[in-house]
Every structure is written in C-alpha cells, then in structure tokens.
Design an enzyme around this catalytic site. Structure first.
Site, short mmCIF file in Angstrom:
data_model
loop_
_atom_site.label_atom_id
_atom_site.label_comp_id
_atom_site.label_asym_id
_atom_site.label_seq_id
_atom_site.Cartn_x
_atom_site.Cartn_y
_atom_site.Cartn_z
N HIS A 99 0.86 -1.18 0.00
CA HIS A 99 0.00 0.00 0.00
C HIS A 99 0.90 1.23 0.00
O HIS A 99 1.75 1.40 0.89
CB HIS A 99 -0.93 0.00 1.22
CG HIS A 99 -2.09 -0.94 1.06
ND1 HIS A 99 -2.68 -1.58 2.11
CD2 HIS A 99 -2.77 -1.31 -0.07
CE1 HIS A 99 -3.69 -2.32 1.64
NE2 HIS A 99 -3.76 -2.18 0.33
N GLU A 158 1.85 3.78 3.01
CA GLU A 158 2.27 3.18 4.27
C GLU A 158 3.80 3.11 4.31
O GLU A 158 4.42 2.05 4.29
CB GLU A 158 1.60 1.81 4.42
CG GLU A 158 0.08 1.98 4.50
CD GLU A 158 -0.72 0.68 4.38
OE1 GLU A 158 -0.12 -0.40 4.46
OE2 GLU A 158 -1.95 0.77 4.19
N HIS A 187 2.31 -3.60 6.67
CA HIS A 187 1.39 -2.51 6.38
C HIS A 187 1.43 -1.55 7.56
O HIS A 187 2.06 -1.81 8.58
CB HIS A 187 -0.05 -3.03 6.24
CG HIS A 187 -0.30 -3.84 5.00
ND1 HIS A 187 -1.04 -3.38 3.95
CD2 HIS A 187 0.11 -5.10 4.65
CE1 HIS A 187 -1.09 -4.31 3.01
NE2 HIS A 187 -0.41 -5.36 3.41
N GLU A 219 0.36 -4.87 10.86
CA GLU A 219 -0.08 -3.48 10.80
C GLU A 219 0.79 -2.74 11.81
O GLU A 219 0.60 -2.85 13.01
CB GLU A 219 -1.56 -3.35 11.19
CG GLU A 219 -2.52 -3.92 10.18
CD GLU A 219 -2.71 -3.01 8.96
OE1 GLU A 219 -2.19 -1.87 8.97
OE2 GLU A 219 -3.36 -3.45 8.01
O1 0X9 Z 1 -7.24 -3.56 4.35
C1 0X9 Z 1 -6.10 -4.01 4.21
O2 0X9 Z 1 -5.67 -4.43 3.13
C2 0X9 Z 1 -5.17 -4.07 5.43
N1 0X9 Z 1 -5.26 -2.87 6.22
S1 0X9 Z 1 -4.62 -1.48 5.65
O3 0X9 Z 1 -5.01 -0.42 6.57
N2 0X9 Z 1 -3.04 -1.57 5.70
O4 0X9 Z 1 -5.07 -1.29 4.32
C3 0X9 Z 1 -5.58 -5.20 6.32
C4 0X9 Z 1 -5.38 -6.52 5.73
C5 0X9 Z 1 -5.87 -7.57 6.66
N3 0X9 Z 1 -6.57 -8.52 5.92
C6 0X9 Z 1 -7.89 -8.78 6.02
N4 0X9 Z 1 -8.61 -8.37 7.02
N5 0X9 Z 1 -8.37 -9.50 5.06
ZN ZN Z 2 -1.97 -1.59 4.00
#
Ligand code: 0X9
Ligand code: ZN
Length: 431
Positions: free
Chosen positions: A196, A199, A323, A393
């Site tokens: 991402h 980040e 992330h 994260e």
């Molecule tokens: O939404 C995402 O891709 C991730 N969070 S972010 O804020 N870095 O964008 C979280 C990914 C965790 N995966 C799932 N919950 N599927």
């Molecule tokens: Zn992310």
C-alpha cells in the site's frame, strides 16, 4: 508545529549533505543516526483544520461512519470506503464521490465528513515530500545495492518483476550459498513491505531489517540463520504508488498501484487483487474506489510478480507483509470468518503471532476479526503455497508519522522478524 518543521528541515539538510552511495557506510546504527529525532517530536495526530493548500482530490472526504462490528466494516469496504481507523462503534477513513453517495443511503450513518483537501493541508505543512528521512524508491534501491555490495559473499539483489510504470521491484536475498534467482533448498523467509503506497513505515521496517542483519551477521544466532536459511526482503512492493504519493510536494494519501482503469481512474488495491475469494466480501468493484479489486484476480503486474515469486520458491516457509497502521499482527483467514482448517497450522499461526506480539507490544488476532477483506495477499500465499503468512499493521497514528517513529518501530519489529527466522526451519517446533 514550527519545531517539527525545523527538525524536518534539519533532517533533510543532514541527509542531502551525505547521500547514501554504494561506497558509504550503510550500517543499521548509522541509518538510525540519520533518522533519529527526539521522541517528543513524534508527529501528532493529523490536524483536520481547513486549508487551501493544493494537492487534494476533488470530492474526496475524510469520514467517520457508525460501524458496530466487523460485518458493518466489511459492508463499508464494499461501498468503496478506505477504512483507516477503527474504534468500538465507528470507523474513519476516506470516501470518494461513489462511496459518499452510498453513505447517504439509510444503510449507513455518517457521523462526520471533512474534505480531504483540508486533511492533506493540515498534515503536510509539517511533512512535505522532501522529508527525506524516509527512503524513496531510488534511495531504497541504492541502499539495497550498497548492502549487497558490502556483503557480496552472502547477499545479492535481483528484480522480482516490473510495475505498471516499468519500475523494478527489488529484492535483497541473504543466503550463504545461493545468489540472485538460483534455487535453494534451505527453508525460506520472505519479508515484503509497502504494497500500500502511503504506508511508508512499511518500507522502512524491512529495509532496516536488511541493514541490521548485515550489521549483525557475525552474531551467533544471525550467523546461523544466514548459513541455514534463504532470506528474502522486498521492502517496497508498490514503488509506482509510493513515488506518486510523495512526488507532488504534498502527500496524496494514495493507497493503490498506478494502473489505468477502464473508466480512466487510477489504481487497483493490491491487497484485494490476489486470488483468494477474489472480490467477494470487503472489496469494491468500482474502479475509482480505494478498495477496488481490479478487473480480475492477479490483473496487476505487482501482484503477479509476488505470485510468481512465491510459486517459484516453494522452500519459503514463513512470510510477513508489512502494512501500517494499527499495531496488529494478523493471521489467516482475512477473507473468511472461519479459522484455517488445518489444526496444526492454526496452532502455529496463533503461537508465532503471539510471540511476535510480545516482542512488539502489538496485538495478535485473526485477520477477519479486524474486518473481512478478500483478495488478501497473505490469504493467497498461505492457501496456495502453505507458507505461514502474517500481515503486520505497524504502529503509529496516521500514514505520515514523521521520522521519529522509525527507530522504535524498526527495533521492535527486528526482534519479531528475528523470532520468525528462529522458527523458519520448522514453524511447528514450539506448538
Ligand atoms: O485492508 C487491508 O488491506 C489491510 N489494512 S490497511 O489499513 N493496511 O489497508 C488489512 C489486511 C488484513 N486482511 C484482512 N482483514 N483480510
Ligand atoms: Zn496496507
């Protein structure tokens, strides 16, 4: 605020005075010395005050919406909302025109909205893109090459593939007996960062891990990992998005890659583009949304490169995708509420995530307990290759927390990464 600006300018001056070249010292401690600023100067939470600074997206808002549980959060992702912060009964994040229209329906309760232009202006007066404490694409590339040049007996750099805009996605490999893309039967660990774009801390952590491992290559434990494991570090998995996010003079809060979509909008969310329940829950089919899953699974060169990378290296046993930000360590599934069906794997996920949580102070949990989001890279990697894949994260408040956060985040996360190396020979040994 003025103090922060001064620190930022001093850091930039120090950095520009001594740019990293292949022949420079690139030790972990020297890198930290370049980055360190007093803890008191860690960036505050974003200021949402109104500003007329340029660089904002038309029709894009920072919104807070009621969402009582992970199902409500999943519905918001499907409406294209880019969830950034989660609290007990609500979430905050970005919404473009398409999402704003959906948020005005009865299905959602919009608590507040602030134009993204105000947010970007409030933030960036303290952290302009010229804040070079963070490594941009060229600096990241140069540092990886310097580390490999200084440790050429155990380290090498190669490209895992090209991005939409033609940049190489660089990988540093640490292995005492195999270089570049040569195969190895040693158990492998793969650290991936920054798929991402905004980040940026998720590039710094694996990059500094690489520098630290080279600095500590003669410590007994590190020496053992270097001689018995096959270690791969790709700190910047989405260089096009990263460059776009920082190049204009003010941060863009940009998340996706730089593909041009059918409606001429930009970008696919790479963490919705993997072939794991692709584009079901928690992803958007609307191209201009931040959670756009792409026209098909693996439509994107960056996700394809990561797919090929895993598939060509079945010796890889453990994986972290970095992330930011939530201070969480997540394990599969993320795209489904169920636990992974293999009981031994589940035990290993819980155990290893728990140990890494102790070392970082983060919380460990099943990914879908945050929200259900399909097309997730770690879900795919685990399902397709059996690798124990964790999403980190990282810590912080906001995507642009300043340089002072890097030192502590790197320190904590290097401990967790070294723990992961310690179990990579047999991830089931301590369960
Ligand atoms: O939404 C995402 O891709 C991730 N969070 S972010 O804020 N870095 O964008 C979280 C990914 C965790 N995966 C799932 N919950 N599927
Ligand atoms: Zn992310």
């Amino acid at each position: 605020m003025k103090k922060l600006l001064l620190v930022s300018l001093l850091l930039q001056a120090a950095y520009f005075a001594a740019p990293l070249q292949a022949e420079d010292n690139v030790s972990y401690s020297q890198l930290l010395a370049q980055l360190s600023v007093p803890a008191a100067d860690i960036a505050p939470e974003p200021s949402y005050s109104k500003s007329t600074l340029p660089g904002a997206d038309e029709g894009r808002y920072w919104v807070t919406v009621l969402a009582a549980d992970k199902h409500a959060r999943t519905r918001l992702l499907e409406a294209g909302m880019d969830i950034v912060e989660i609290s007990k009964d609500r979430v905050s994040g970005f919404a473009g025109p398409y999402t704003m229209a959906q948020l005005s329906s009865k299905a959602f309760t919009l608590v507040s909205k602030v134009p993204a232009s105000a947010l970007a202006g409030g933030y960036n007066k303290d952290f302009p893109s010229a804040d070079s404490a963070y490594h941009n694409y060229k600096e990241t590339t140069d540092l990886l090459n310097s580390l490999a040049a200084k440790n050429s007996d155990i380290a090498s750099v190669f490209s895992i593939g090209k991005t939409t805009e033609g940049r190489d996605i660089w990988c540093l490999r640490i292995n005492s007996s195999a270089k570049g893309t040569a195969p190895s039967s040693k158990p492998g660990a793969f650290f991936l960062g920054n798929i991402h774009a905004r980040e940026h801390l998720a590039n710094e952590v694996p990059l500094l891990l690489a520098a630290w491992l080279m600095d500590h290559r003669n410590d007994a434990d590190v020496k053992k990992y270097i001689s018995t494991l096959d270690i791969y570090i790709v700190p910047m998995g989405n260089p096009d998005g990263v460059e776009y996010d920082v190049k204009s003079g003010s941060y863009q809060y940009y998340r996706k890659n730089m593909s041009v979509n059918s409606d001429k909008s930009r970008g696919v969310d790479l963490n919705r583009n993997f072939d794991s329940w692709w584009c079901e829950s928690g992803a958007s089919t609307y191209p201009n949304s931040d959670t756009y899953c792409g026209p098909k699974a693996f439509s994107e060169p960056e996700s394809q490169a990561i797919k090929r990378f895993f598939e060509a290296r079945r010796n890889i046993k453990t994986h972290i995708s970095y992330h930011s930000y939530a201070s969480e360590i997540l394990y599969p599934w993320g795209g489904n509420e169920a636990d992974v069906p293999n009981a031994k794997d589940k035990q290993a996920f819980v155990k290893i995530a728990g140990e890494m949580a102790k070392l970082t102070g983060y919380e460990s949990l099943k990914s879908s307990d945050m929200y259900i989001a399909t097309g997730d890279s770690c879900d795919w990697a685990y399902a397709a290759t059996g690798v124990l894949a964790f999403t980190f994260e990282l810590e912080g408040r906001g995507f642009y927390p300043g340089a002072a956060i890097i030192n502590g985040a790197a320190d904590r996360n290097i401990k967790a990464a070294v723990y992961l190396l310690s179990v990579t020979d047999n991830p089931y040994k301590n369960i």
